[in-house]
Enzyme design. Structure first.
Site, mmCIF file in Angstrom:
data_model
loop_
_atom_site.group_PDB
_atom_site.id
_atom_site.type_symbol
_atom_site.label_atom_id
_atom_site.label_comp_id
_atom_site.label_asym_id
_atom_site.label_seq_id
_atom_site.Cartn_x
_atom_site.Cartn_y
_atom_site.Cartn_z
ATOM 1 N N HIS A 172 2.243 6.119 -0.062
ATOM 2 C CA HIS A 172 2.219 4.413 0.526
ATOM 3 C C HIS A 172 3.150 3.617 1.800
ATOM 4 C CE1 HIS A 172 3.036 0.341 -1.797
ATOM 5 N NE2 HIS A 172 1.384 -0.037 -1.090
ATOM 6 N N HIS A 223 1.305 1.360 5.168
ATOM 7 C CA HIS A 223 1.939 -0.161 6.385
ATOM 8 C C HIS A 223 2.346 0.270 7.023
ATOM 9 C CE1 HIS A 223 2.752 -2.480 2.269
ATOM 10 N NE2 HIS A 223 2.020 -1.841 1.339
ATOM 11 N N HIS A 258 -5.196 2.624 1.266
ATOM 12 C CA HIS A 258 -4.075 1.524 0.570
ATOM 13 C C HIS A 258 -4.795 1.264 -0.299
ATOM 14 C CE1 HIS A 258 -2.102 -2.454 -0.309
ATOM 15 N NE2 HIS A 258 -1.256 -1.385 0.030
ATOM 16 N N ASN A 303 -2.474 1.935 -3.119
ATOM 17 C CA ASN A 303 -1.054 1.018 -4.428
ATOM 18 C C ASN A 303 -2.481 0.092 -5.595
ATOM 19 O OD1 ASN A 303 -0.047 -1.241 -3.684
ATOM 20 N ND2 ASN A 303 -1.246 -2.639 -4.063
ATOM 21 N N ILE A 345 -0.891 -6.269 0.111
ATOM 22 C CA ILE A 345 0.259 -6.754 -1.360
ATOM 23 C C ILE A 345 1.454 -5.112 -1.474
ATOM 24 C CG2 ILE A 345 -0.914 -6.030 -2.687
ATOM 25 C CD1 ILE A 345 1.423 -8.872 -3.165
#
Length: 770
Positions: free
Chosen positions: A431, A436, A622, A626, A770
């Site tokens: 993750h 990110h 993602h 997520n 997010i």
């Protein structure tokens, strides 16, 4: 400002009447009328300059020129905050929504195009303020807080051979008092003020307030309410019923602070704080890390000179009686053995991790593909460093399935230790690191080197939104020293440092889904198969759905890039594109600048492949890692994130407790304390969609370009994604595919492109937002 050769700037004009007849405005927006004097010599307006003489900033969404003689309607998509003129060294300039390569830009406009990029790069000095529009790079030197206490010191990630890392957005804050290499930190209450360019901040509905309030106020002020839920031993669960009661009976207490929170958190995010169904099955495993087993027993890649013998101690006696009549060699040959291997990642850190409150093992889990297409665990190996030193190798114990008595309880614990490793791997690597962290340099480079007029800027724009904002907040309250992640995953204070070591093996081209599946032995090249790949597991939802999404993205990118780049030479001679790619490699991922695997970006094919990977990672990958956390990992006994004591040994009081009260022993050994449970619950809140989310195949404005062919190609992309949604629903309803719903009948929807707001376990957002 004209496109014509004169580059003429028209006379200033001012806002006039407040237009109230335009209907599609959302709350808080206003429309104003402006009258420009038109000079025929000006030709077609290509840009406009705006100056804010007011005392506060405003958000400029669009400017539309109606009835321009000889040109009709001309539209400018702005989507930018404009601060008072005294905050800027040069006036703000906005361009029409035309798309053109640098070499195709009219001479007078080219100067404005180049100057705008210079402004966005800044000069690399000083502390950046909210009105600065500067995109720049920095190391991760802001995670530690040595001024607070030496125990909160953390190494700088990035810029060294020992700790390589992608770059983050620069804030320019002064260094800490105790360590000149560590950037000073903002106080917790100022978290929302951490610098990112203002246009990168969450929109009003996205509610960045929610992030800060949920993570700081709820953790600090609601913990006593949670502690009261466990009566006999504060901060411990006595039984699984205690855990169920927590999930089902949670009430947000009243009070002025909570009223403020309720005002600032979108309703859908408050509806469910924690999941209420009682799924208690251990699910193997996260779909991005499972690998085909190529050898038996599994071998370690750790340096034996440093770590001794780290090869697996699993023997054929452990597993051969459970292979449905196959020998191990036959099972390997038929691609029926798989492994979830966290041994080499954890072992170098394990001795240090176990000096903290965490007590855990390095794990290997061997799985067998049954005739019905599902996987069953055969053995779990738990390993510790040798007490006499690393060079003596690992001390390992192998556990095999059992259902009853103390052996059944020990097997449940072995699965839980493996899950603890998998949870940490998932949160830190699958993750944080692989989406990110690795995407942020692409966000920065795109804004610094590709003009808004550039076709690749327009292509990538929806996929680089909000990422700098969420990552900045993460550095402030999630991945910082003593933050939520260190409190809730097993590597504890070594979490981010460990992700840096894993980044050493990151390869950009291997982030492509087909390459990833081939690398893990989950697929083989086959020109006759769909997408050119034959899957080893036919019923592998992540791969089956993912390849359809990947293919749709690739086709869209190919259609788009081929419109603007007719030849490889056009790619090679595009000055902005080549500067973007050079800076991305040498600055953004500067610790990997000399790697041979970087595409050269000299051909249209390389450009298509590169942009497809960027979009895939930012959107679909993602989304999978997520938005599935809550449905698959929200029930903590099913998916523990830390372990607090080792496996009970025979002859100890802990072993006797395991025999007499296995539930309590399990919870004392594995399930997180209330602080951790709460921290994870908050992280899961962040897995929700806000109601203004923009999904793959959508844009926030239909007029993002005025070129008809790309617009039609984008419509085709949207239709393809709608077809994929129907395919996913059909597959989920097909009883042959047991892995798509599992034993609790929960359909696999993580790659279903669209979603409503809230906690849905589906929906591919355009970006890491997010």
């Amino acid at each position: 400002m004209a496109n014509g050769l004169q580059g003429k700037v028209g006379k200033p004009a001012f806002l006039e009447d407040w237009i109230t007849t335009i209907t599609p405005l959302t709350a808080g927006e206003s429309a104003f009328k402006v009258t420009f004097d038109y000079d025929k010599e000006v030709g077609q307006p290509g840009a406009f300059i705006i100056r804010n003489n007011h005392h506060s900033e405003f958000y400029l969404r669009t400017l539309t020129l109606e009835d321009v003689p000889g040109h009709g309607r001309i539209h400018f998509v702005c989507n930018s905050w404009v601060y008072p003129a005294d905050k800027y060294d040069t006036d703000r300039v906005f361009f029409t929504n035309q798309t053109c390569l640098p070499s195709e830009t009219p001479g007078p406009l080219r100067r404005y195009r180049e100057r705008e990029l210079v402004n966005l790069r800044g000069d690399g000095t000083g502390e950046l303020k909210e009105w600065d529009r500067v995109y720049d790079y920095a190391y991760y030197n802001d995670l530690g807080n040595p001024d607070r206490d030496p125990k909160y010191a953390r190494p700088v990630l990035g810029g060294s051979v020992e700790y390589p890392y992608p770059r983050r957005g620069r804030t320019g804050r002064p260094p800490s008092e105790t360590d000149p290499n560590t950037e000073g930190r903002l106080p917790l209450l100022m978290s929302l003020n951490i610098y990112v360019p203002r246009d990168e901040r969450f929109g009003h509905i996205k509610m960045s307030d929610f992030l800060a309030y949920a993570l700081k106020a709820l953790v600090q002020f609601l913990l006593p309410e949670f502690e009261a839920l466990c009566d006999s031993t504060p901060n411990e669960f006595d039984s699984f019923q205690d855990v169920f009661d927590l999930y089902e009976g949670f009430k947000v207490p009243d009070g002025p602070l909570l009223d403020k929170i309720k005002e600032n958190i979108p309703l859908e995010m408050l509806k469910e704080l924690v999941r209420t169904d009682g799924e208690g099955l251990f699910k193997f495993p996260t779909p991005q890390v499972i690998k085909e087993m190529l050898e038996f027993p599994p071998e370690s890649k750790l340096d034996p000179e440093v770590y001794g013998n780290q090869n697996s101690s699993i023997t054929k006696e452990h597993i051969e009686n459970h292979l449905d009549g196959l020998t191990i060699n036959k099972a390997l040959e038929k691609k029926r053995l798989f492994i979830l291997d966290h041994h080499d990642t954890l072992m170098p850190y394990l001795r240090r991790i176990n000096t903290t409150s965490t007590k855990t093992y390095a794990s290997r889990t061997v799985l067998f593909l049954k005739d019905d297409g599902t996987l069953k665990p055969l053995a779990i190996e738990l390993s510790l460093p040798h007490p006499d030193g690393d060079k003596f190798g690992a001390v390992s114990k192998v556990y095999t399935p059992a259902e009853h008595g103390v052996e059944g309880s020990i097997w449940q614990l072995a699965k839980a230790y493996a899950a603890v490793n998998d949870s940490g791997h998932h949160q830190l690597l699958s993750h944080w690191l692989n989406t990110h962290a690795v995407i942020e340099p692409f966000v920065i480079a795109t804004n610094r080197q590709l003009s808004v007029l550039h076709p690749i800027n327009k292509l990538l724009d929806p996929h680089v939104r909000d990422t700098m904002n969420i990552n900045a907040l993460a550095r402030q309250i999630l991945i910082n020293a003593g933050g939520v992640v260190e409190s809730t995953v097993c590597p504890s204070k070594y979490a981010m440092e460990m992700s840096s070591v894993v980044y050493k093996n990151w390869v950009f081209t291997e982030q492509a889904l087909p390459a990833d599946l081939i690398n893990r032995g989950m697929a083989e090249k086959d020109s006759d198969a769909p997408h050119g790949l034959r899957l080893v597991l036919d019923d592998y939802p992540y791969a089956v759905d993912g390849l359809e999404i990947w293919s749709a993205i690739e086709t869209w990118v190919e259609d788009y890039c081929s419109f603007y780049y007719k030849t490889d030479e056009m790619v090679e001679k595009d000055s902005e594109l080549q500067s973007w790619w050079k800076e991305l490699r040498e600055e953004g991922h500067g610790d990997k600048k000399d790697e041979p695997w970087w595409p050269k970006l000299n051909t249209v094919k390389e450009l298509i492949d590169t942009c497809t990977i960027i979009i895939w990672v930012a959107s679909a990958l993602h989304a999978v890692v997520n938005f599935g956390q809550y449905p698959y990992a929200g029930f903590l006994p099913n998916r523990p994130t830390i372990s607090r004591r080792f496996m009970p040994e025979e002859g100890t009081p802990e072993y006797e407790e395991l025999k007499s009260n296995p539930e309590k022993a399990f919870l004392k050994t594995i399930t997180a304390q209330l602080q951790t449970l709460f921290g994870i619950s908050l992280i899961e809140i962040l897995s929700r969609h806000s109601s203004d989310e923009v999904y793959l195949g959508q844009r926030d404005t239909p007029e993002w370009t005025q070129d008809a062919t790309p617009l039609k190609a984008f419509e085709k992309f949207g239709r393809k994604l709608a077809d994929i949604e129907e395919n996913i629903i059909k597959r989920n309803g097909d009883e042959r595919f047991k892995n798509r719903v599992g034993p609790v009948n929960m359909p696999y929807t993580l790659l279903y492109p669209t979603s409503e707001g809230g906690l849905t376990g589906k929906g591919i957002t355009n970006s890491v937002s997010i």
